[in-house]
Write an enzyme that holds these catalytic residues in place. Structure first.
Site, PDB file in Angstrom:
ATOM      1  N   HIS A 118     -59.770  -9.258  43.671  1.00 43.87           N
ATOM      2  CA  HIS A 118     -58.668 -10.129  43.260  1.00 43.87           C
ATOM      3  C   HIS A 118     -57.616  -9.403  42.420  1.00 43.87           C
ATOM      4  O   HIS A 118     -56.832 -10.043  41.726  1.00 43.87           O
ATOM      5  CB  HIS A 118     -59.220 -11.340  42.503  1.00 43.87           C
ATOM      6  N   SER A 203     -71.158 -16.928  40.935  1.00 52.68           N
ATOM      7  CA  SER A 203     -71.619 -18.198  41.487  1.00 52.68           C
ATOM      8  C   SER A 203     -71.867 -18.095  42.983  1.00 52.68           C
ATOM      9  O   SER A 203     -72.526 -18.956  43.565  1.00 52.68           O
ATOM     10  CB  SER A 203     -70.580 -19.292  41.218  1.00 52.68           C
TER      11      SER A 203
END
Length: 258
Positions: A118, A203
């Site tokens: 990212h 996650s």
């Protein structure tokens, strides 16, 4: 303290380790995450931080600089988990780190091959005057984020590229923005070479990044998950260690390298 013996055994028997890291490895450095109570998105509305809104609204850009200042404001430093992964690198047992994080802490810790899915919050970039379709179209200008934050602090609410006058944005991937060219290919290449993938503090719910550990398993790698909550990939993991990265990794790496 979680039992790290089985994880140390896996690492000891692996020569090509790839770490896949998420926000949970950096919260121990004081960086707020995006989902937990008190995280970034409890103070900022994520719907306002799309790429298109950033391009179209000076107000959104001003709010974005405020968020970026908060993100980096405490001068976060690598924690023991980052340093443990750097020790694997130094010992020649790590192929690299693939991270969803934008904080640059793996590089500061000493990891030498880091793929930032990212982007990085430590730099800003020119995205052009009017980029479309979620794709930056700048002149190539980049600078340390401090360059832009210093301008904002001095009263320049909307910093512009000094070379072409285009919009300047954090060198991160915003909502609605295309991933930077070559990122998924570089990540996939590492996963295909790995014999062990350590999924740490993630996650494993953000795609396409969450597909990468699955891709590694399909290519023969073992998957070990270190996280303080269950993940959707627990069922395909060779080992799941419940705990905080800063507690689990340092003793495990020391044992594996002994």
């Amino acid at each position: 303290m979680p039992d790290t013996d089985a994880l140390a055994d896996l690492m000891r028997d692996s020569a090509r380790i790839v770490a896949f890291t998420g926000a949970g490895i950096s919260t121990e450095s004081g960086i707020p995450d995006f989902r937990s109570p008190g995280g970034v998105w409890t103070r900022y509305d994520p719907r306002e931080f799309t790429f298109d809104k950033y391009v179209g609204s000076a107000e959104v850009r001003a709010n974005s600089w405020a968020m970026r200042k908060e993100f980096l404001g405490n001068t976060p430093a690598p924690n023991p988990a980052h340093l443990a992964l750097a020790e694997l690198d130094k010992a020649g047992r790590s192929l690299g780190v693939i991270t969803q994080n934008i904080d640059g802490l793996h590089q500061l810790a000493g990891s030498t091959n880091v793929v930032e899915i990212h982007g990085t919050a430590r730099e800003v970039m020119c995205i052009g005057a009017a980029p479309v379709a979620g794709t930056p179209d700048g002149c190539g200008f980049r600078a340390d984020t401090a360059w832009a934050l210093d301008l904002v602090a001095a009263g320049t609410a909307d910093p512009r590229c000094p070379d072409c006058g285009g919009l300047v944005k954090s060198a991160t991937v915003s909502f609605g923005q295309m991933l930077f060219p070559g990122i998924i290919e570089a990540s996939t290449d590492l996963m295909e070479q790995a014999d062990l993938v350590l999924a740490i503090g993630s996650s494993l719910q953000v795609f396409p990044a969450a597909d990468l550990p699955v891709h590694a398993v399909r290519h023969g790698a073992q998957l070990a998950i270190i996280n303080d909550e269950p993940t959707p990939l627990d069922s395909i993991a060779r080992l799941v260690v419940t705990g905080r990265a800063g507690e689990v990794l340092p003793p495990t790496v020391r044992s594996a390298l002994a």
